[in-house]
Scaffold this motif. Structure first.
Motif, mmCIF file in Angstrom:
data_model
loop_
_atom_site.group_PDB
_atom_site.id
_atom_site.type_symbol
_atom_site.label_atom_id
_atom_site.label_comp_id
_atom_site.label_asym_id
_atom_site.label_seq_id
_atom_site.Cartn_x
_atom_site.Cartn_y
_atom_site.Cartn_z
ATOM 1 N N TYR A 44 0.853 -1.196 0.000
ATOM 2 C CA TYR A 44 0.000 0.000 0.000
ATOM 3 C C TYR A 44 0.886 1.242 0.000
ATOM 4 O O TYR A 44 1.924 1.297 0.684
ATOM 5 C CB TYR A 44 -0.890 0.033 1.248
ATOM 6 C CG TYR A 44 -1.846 -1.136 1.332
ATOM 7 C CD1 TYR A 44 -3.122 -1.057 0.773
ATOM 8 C CD2 TYR A 44 -1.470 -2.328 1.956
ATOM 9 C CE1 TYR A 44 -3.996 -2.129 0.835
ATOM 10 C CE2 TYR A 44 -2.336 -3.398 2.022
ATOM 11 C CZ TYR A 44 -3.608 -3.304 1.464
ATOM 12 O OH TYR A 44 -4.468 -4.361 1.529
ATOM 13 N N GLU A 45 0.461 2.245 -0.761
ATOM 14 C CA GLU A 45 1.128 3.552 -0.739
ATOM 15 C C GLU A 45 0.768 4.215 0.600
ATOM 16 O O GLU A 45 -0.147 3.774 1.305
ATOM 17 C CB GLU A 45 0.618 4.370 -1.934
ATOM 18 C CG GLU A 45 1.446 5.549 -2.447
ATOM 19 C CD GLU A 45 2.884 5.671 -2.007
ATOM 20 O OE1 GLU A 45 3.121 5.885 -0.796
ATOM 21 O OE2 GLU A 45 3.769 5.582 -2.863
ATOM 22 N N LEU A 46 1.516 5.282 0.953
ATOM 23 C CA LEU A 46 1.262 5.939 2.234
ATOM 24 C C LEU A 46 -0.090 6.661 2.260
ATOM 25 O O LEU A 46 -0.534 7.106 3.317
ATOM 26 C CB LEU A 46 2.390 6.934 2.561
ATOM 27 C CG LEU A 46 3.781 6.313 2.759
ATOM 28 C CD1 LEU A 46 4.800 7.398 3.089
ATOM 29 C CD2 LEU A 46 3.765 5.240 3.842
ATOM 30 N N ASP A 47 -0.727 6.787 1.089
ATOM 31 C CA ASP A 47 -2.083 7.353 1.077
ATOM 32 C C ASP A 47 -3.147 6.271 1.202
ATOM 33 O O ASP A 47 -4.341 6.543 1.037
ATOM 34 C CB ASP A 47 -2.316 8.183 -0.182
ATOM 35 C CG ASP A 47 -2.224 7.333 -1.449
ATOM 36 O OD1 ASP A 47 -2.037 6.090 -1.337
ATOM 37 O OD2 ASP A 47 -2.336 7.903 -2.549
ATOM 38 N N GLY A 48 -2.725 5.021 1.445
ATOM 39 C CA GLY A 48 -3.667 3.932 1.662
ATOM 40 C C GLY A 48 -4.030 3.156 0.404
ATOM 41 O O GLY A 48 -4.676 2.102 0.484
ATOM 42 N N SER A 49 -3.600 3.648 -0.766
ATOM 43 C CA SER A 49 -3.989 2.945 -1.990
ATOM 44 C C SER A 49 -3.150 1.683 -2.181
ATOM 45 O O SER A 49 -1.945 1.669 -1.907
ATOM 46 C CB SER A 49 -3.852 3.882 -3.199
ATOM 47 O OG SER A 49 -2.523 4.347 -3.297
ATOM 48 N N LEU A 50 -3.802 0.641 -2.653
ATOM 49 C CA LEU A 50 -3.111 -0.629 -2.928
ATOM 50 C C LEU A 50 -2.382 -0.479 -4.257
ATOM 51 O O LEU A 50 -2.997 -0.174 -5.292
ATOM 52 C CB LEU A 50 -4.140 -1.762 -3.000
ATOM 53 C CG LEU A 50 -3.580 -3.153 -3.311
ATOM 54 C CD1 LEU A 50 -2.659 -3.647 -2.194
ATOM 55 C CD2 LEU A 50 -4.731 -4.148 -3.514
ATOM 56 N N ILE A 51 -1.071 -0.681 -4.287
ATOM 57 C CA ILE A 51 -0.322 -0.486 -5.531
ATOM 58 C C ILE A 51 0.287 -1.789 -6.046
ATOM 59 O O ILE A 51 0.733 -1.849 -7.185
ATOM 60 C CB ILE A 51 0.789 0.587 -5.373
ATOM 61 C CG1 ILE A 51 1.760 0.224 -4.255
ATOM 62 C CG2 ILE A 51 0.172 1.956 -5.127
ATOM 63 C CD1 ILE A 51 2.972 1.134 -4.200
ATOM 64 N N ASN A 52 0.284 -2.829 -5.244
ATOM 65 C CA ASN A 52 0.786 -4.099 -5.760
ATOM 66 C C ASN A 52 0.159 -5.238 -4.972
ATOM 67 O O ASN A 52 0.106 -5.193 -3.743
ATOM 68 C CB ASN A 52 2.321 -4.153 -5.660
ATOM 69 C CG ASN A 52 2.879 -5.408 -6.298
ATOM 70 O OD1 ASN A 52 2.884 -6.486 -5.692
ATOM 71 N ND2 ASN A 52 3.337 -5.287 -7.534
ATOM 72 N N ALA A 53 -0.336 -6.239 -5.721
ATOM 73 C CA ALA A 53 -0.896 -7.434 -5.080
ATOM 74 C C ALA A 53 -0.503 -8.613 -5.970
ATOM 75 O O ALA A 53 -1.175 -8.944 -6.942
ATOM 76 C CB ALA A 53 -2.409 -7.320 -4.953
ATOM 77 N N ARG A 54 0.625 -9.208 -5.668
ATOM 78 C CA ARG A 54 1.187 -10.229 -6.560
ATOM 79 C C ARG A 54 0.271 -11.448 -6.627
ATOM 80 O O ARG A 54 -0.496 -11.713 -5.689
ATOM 81 C CB ARG A 54 2.589 -10.603 -6.113
ATOM 82 C CG ARG A 54 2.645 -11.275 -4.759
ATOM 83 C CD ARG A 54 4.065 -11.324 -4.216
ATOM 84 N NE ARG A 54 4.063 -11.932 -2.886
ATOM 85 C CZ ARG A 54 4.193 -13.255 -2.695
ATOM 86 N NH1 ARG A 54 4.352 -14.074 -3.715
ATOM 87 N NH2 ARG A 54 4.154 -13.724 -1.477
ATOM 88 N N GLN A 55 0.357 -12.115 -7.753
ATOM 89 C CA GLN A 55 -0.408 -13.326 -8.030
ATOM 90 C C GLN A 55 -1.903 -13.081 -8.182
ATOM 91 O O GLN A 55 -2.665 -14.037 -8.361
ATOM 92 C CB GLN A 55 -0.179 -14.400 -6.944
ATOM 93 C CG GLN A 55 1.246 -14.918 -6.916
ATOM 94 C CD GLN A 55 1.415 -16.100 -5.982
ATOM 95 O OE1 GLN A 55 0.450 -16.759 -5.592
ATOM 96 N NE2 GLN A 55 2.665 -16.402 -5.637
ATOM 97 N N MET A 56 -2.332 -11.822 -8.071
ATOM 98 C CA MET A 56 -3.757 -11.583 -8.295
ATOM 99 C C MET A 56 -3.990 -11.494 -9.797
ATOM 100 O O MET A 56 -3.098 -11.089 -10.561
ATOM 101 C CB MET A 56 -4.194 -10.293 -7.596
ATOM 102 C CG MET A 56 -4.114 -10.366 -6.076
ATOM 103 S SD MET A 56 -5.069 -11.714 -5.357
ATOM 104 C CE MET A 56 -6.735 -11.047 -5.543
ATOM 105 N N PRO A 57 -5.168 -11.893 -10.276
ATOM 106 C CA PRO A 57 -5.422 -11.904 -11.727
ATOM 107 C C PRO A 57 -5.368 -10.499 -12.315
ATOM 108 O O PRO A 57 -5.486 -9.496 -11.606
ATOM 109 C CB PRO A 57 -6.828 -12.490 -11.831
ATOM 110 C CG PRO A 57 -7.435 -12.366 -10.482
ATOM 111 C CD PRO A 57 -6.312 -12.389 -9.505
ATOM 112 N N ASP A 58 -5.176 -10.451 -13.647
ATOM 113 C CA ASP A 58 -5.016 -9.168 -14.336
ATOM 114 C C ASP A 58 -6.213 -8.256 -14.147
ATOM 115 O O ASP A 58 -6.070 -7.041 -14.134
ATOM 116 C CB ASP A 58 -4.796 -9.403 -15.834
ATOM 117 C CG ASP A 58 -3.432 -10.029 -16.085
ATOM 118 O OD1 ASP A 58 -2.591 -9.982 -15.145
ATOM 119 O OD2 ASP A 58 -3.217 -10.570 -17.176
#
Lengths: 342, 410
Positions: free
Chosen positions: B111-125
């Motif tokens: 998660y970025e420091l603003d709370g947004s999710l920026i990477n979630a490996r192995q999750m579908p496209d």
């Protein structure tokens, strides 16, 4: 009774040069008729200024000296006063009398190798005298100087400071003026904790030498303490302050008449709780005075007879003390006392 | 059921008396406290200077809710539920730390420091990261104090902000640094911890260190004490007026109290000799004798703002009979430990006082368990306890009669 003041206490000086520092400040170069005069940088000279209404004694820091000469850098104050008289009358070749150099506001007080000078107005003069000495003898000194002036034209010694700074790599100088003008790039405004701590961030770690008006020095003392500085690391030169007010009449003390006090043959009294100066002022006998704290020597008088408790605070040389002089502001009577104005 | 029971207990409550026993010791009512108070109101979390740089964070638990308070890349304070949007794991583990990004240790969602999710490996496209940001928590910063609120629609802090800022801002809490922090757990209900803080009736018998300097009002009707204190207060008030520092009590109602009071004669700070604890004074002060601004706000915070340091206290309930009390000592940002202040000297009075208060609250809790316990009457000097119990009863009444209660009844 010997009515002549002992000559040993007085220097006879000749003015050998006068130069302008700023529109209101002149430097007078004086040479003693008796030969070279030694002094410790930071000490002052008490001049006998022959005003039309009678002589007055005034302390001036010795701003410098060479070859036994003494230099006084003096700002002209209000008309009718001693400084204005000197500006208008003391010329090359004139003579003037003074008491020998005195004062404890010198590097002898130093206990820390990180120094700060904080000066206001003509309080820069003892700093300059000490700085010239340091530039010659200890150019590596870690020194931060903050000077507060009224307007840029009154900033003293600017050119000389630049020259000294070229020889003193650890010297920083910050100047604040309360009436800035276009072209002024230094600090603006009166002394405050924020301004002083910005100019000298480690002020609380430094040993401070402070000279300026009483209110200025009081403020700087509080700032130094608030920055974590120890009181023992704060030194002031307190000449030139307001003369101490006459002691208030204390009716309760009238039951204890104290002792007799005779000044220049005039018999007055002195209470046990007051100084020679307070007793005299209270009864209309004017003794010229300066700091009121035993430092400037302006109120020096000769003790003719009697026992006293005398506590000069560096304002009396050992020679003067041995010759029977005391400072009226810091001397109390322990018996009937007779004094003579020097 | 629980709400009816609470409503019944509120009905038994006598104004000017301590609360019926179950409010202090019952597990169900504790859970109600968490929902009714700690999940609806503003909770003091920390000081901004504890997280001075972007990525600095501090964690705390409000009831069962792990929260992370951090400084984002813009230098602003933000807070999030410290629970990964994947399968809920706690993300930040330490009480305080620094993170360039918030990375869940379980499966490394980033998660970025603003709370947004920026990477979630192995999750579908086609996985929508934007729908899985960290859940935000409301934040308000008032004079360097970070308050958080878990409610969807937080109550207004405007009156509190306007009321306390003139007292606190001159101490410049933003220009301080954390000198020390202490966290203790008291085996007592959180309301007993707060109540103990709201009166100094107990001080004379229990706080020898504190009373070196603190003026206690335990004997307001003793004419000698009253006259002495009035003289001290008048002299102090004149000086503070000259410095432009407010001192009269602020209008805080039951929500908060803010007042500047002098220390005992010739005392300047919370030390064993009354002399400053830190030689470098706060802000641009040159006057060391500023007494202390005493400010508290329900439900979980009290503070002292002095000329030389700031004390902040945070109360977090752990269970019906356990409460965490965290104390922070702030000094001028440029003050140097061992030079300007000594940690032992700075902290010894309140470390001792906190421990004494812990014993008092624990004994109070144990005694309330007695079958002989009956709510007892407050002394006049305990007027702030009346304010507190009125405020608490109001929160619980709202809880029992609020929209959720109606829904449950249908």
């Amino acid at each position: 009774m010997d009515m002549q003041a002992p000559p040993a206490a007085l220097l006879s000086l000749s003015c050998i040069a006068v130069r302008d520092e700023t529109p209101t400040v002149k430097t007078f170069r004086l040479r003693a008729d008796s030969g070279p005069v030694g002094f410790t940088p930071g000490q002052a000279l008490v001049l006998k200024v022959p005003l039309p209404g009678g002589p007055v004694w005034r302390s001036f820091t010795i701003s410098g000296g060479a070859g036994g000469d003494l230099e006084l850098t003096i700002k002209a104050q209000a008309p009718g006063g001693a400084t204005r008289w000197l500006h208008e009358n003391l010329r090359d070749g004139d003579s003037i009398e003074a008491r020998p150099p005195r004062g404890a506001f010198t590097l002898g007080l130093r206990s820390n190798d990180r120094l700060a000078f904080v000066s206001g107005g003509s309080g820069a003069t003892p700093m300059m005298a000490i700085l010239r000495h340091l530039a010659d003898t200890e150019p590596e000194t870690d020194l931060a100087w903050f000077h507060a002036a009224r307007d840029p034209a009154e900033v003293l010694f600017a050119r000389e400071l630049a020259e000294i700074q070229s020889r003193m790599p650890n010297l920083t100088v910050a100047i604040s003026v309360s009436r800035a003008a276009p072209g002024w790039f230094g600090y603006r405004g009166r002394v405050s904790r924020g301004r002083l701590a910005t100019a000298i961030p480690d002020l609380g770690r430094r040993e401070v030498f402070c000279c300026g008006p009483q209110g200025f020095m009081q403020e700087v003392r509080l700032i130094h303490a608030a920055e974590g500085g120890a009181l023992a690391q704060f030194h002031t030169e307190s000449f030139g302050g307001a003369a101490p007010a006459a002691a208030p009449m204390a009716e309760a003390a009238s039951e204890d008449p104290g002792f007799g006090l005779t000044v220049n043959g005039r018999a007055i009294g002195i209470r046990p709780d007051e100084t020679l100066l307070q007793a005299s002022l209270r009864q209309g006998v004017i003794i010229p005075c300066g700091c009121g704290e035993g430092m400037c020597g302006t109120c020096m008088v000769q003790l003719v007879s009697g026992q006293v408790d005398s506590r000069p605070n560096g304002g009396l040389t050992p020679e003067e003390a041995a010759e029977g002089y005391v400072l009226a502001c810091s001397t109390r009577a322990a018996s009937d006392v007779e004094i003579r104005l020097a | 059921m629980l709400k009816e029971r609470i409503a019944g207990l509120l009905g038994q409550r006598q104004p000017g008396h301590s609360l019926p026993r179950d409010f202090y010791v019952d597990d169900d009512i504790f859970r109600a406290d968490m929902q009714a108070v700690f999940e609806t109101d503003w909770i003091f979390a920390c000081s901004t200077v504890e997280i001075p740089r972007p990525g600095d964070y501090l964690t705390l638990k409000v009831g069962d809710n792990p929260i992370v308070v951090l400084r984002n890349r813009d230098g602003e304070i933000a807070a999030f539920h410290n629970s990964c949007r994947h399968r809920g794991s706690m993300i930040c583990q330490k009480e305080r730390g620094r993170a360039n990004r918030l990375v869940c240790p379980y499966h490394q969602w980033v998660y970025e420091l603003d709370g947004s999710l920026i990477n979630a490996r192995q999750m579908p496209d086609d996985f929508d990261k934007t729908a899985h940001s960290l859940a935000p928590v409301h934040v308000e910063v008032i004079c360097g104090m970070v308050y958080i609120c878990l409610a969807d629609e937080p109550p207004s802090l405007a009156r509190f902000r306007a009321g306390v800022t003139p007292y606190i801002a001159p101490h410049m809490p933003d220009r301080t640094k954390l000198a020390f922090t202490s966290t203790i757990v008291e085996e007592a209900n959180w309301k007993l911890v707060i109540e103990n803080n709201r009166e100094c009736y107990h001080c004379a018998g229990n706080h020898p260190e504190l009373l070196v300097t603190l003026v206690e009002f335990a004997l307001p009707d003793d004419p000698l004490v009253k006259a002495q204190f009035q003289g001290l207060m008048e002299r102090s008030a004149t000086r503070w007026d000259g410095l432009g520092l407010p001192h009269k009590p602020a209008e805080g109602g039951n929500e908060f109290r803010c007042i500047r009071l002098p220390f005992n004669e010739n005392c300047l700070s919370f030390t064993l000799d009354g002399q400053p604890a830190c030689n470098k004074l706060l802000a641009d002060f040159t006057e060391p004798d500023l007494g202390s601004v005493r400010m508290f706000r329900v439900p979980n915070n009290w503070n002292h703002f002095l000329s030389d340091h700031i004390l902040q206290f945070r109360v977090l309930p752990l269970s019906a009979n356990r409460t965490e009390v965290r104390t922070t000592w702030l000094v001028h940002e440029d003050a140097v430990e061992g030079v300007d202040y000594d940690l032992q000297r700075l902290t010894e009075v309140w470390l001792a006082t906190n421990d004494e208060d812990r014993v008092l609250a624990e004994n109070n809790h144990r005694g309330i368990l007695s079958r002989a316990y009956r709510p007892g009457p407050y002394a006049p000097s305990e007027f702030m306890l009346s304010n507190f119990s009125e405020w608490y009863a109001g929160k619980m009444a709202y809880f029992t009669g609020g929209p959720q209660a109606r829904l449950a009844a249908e």
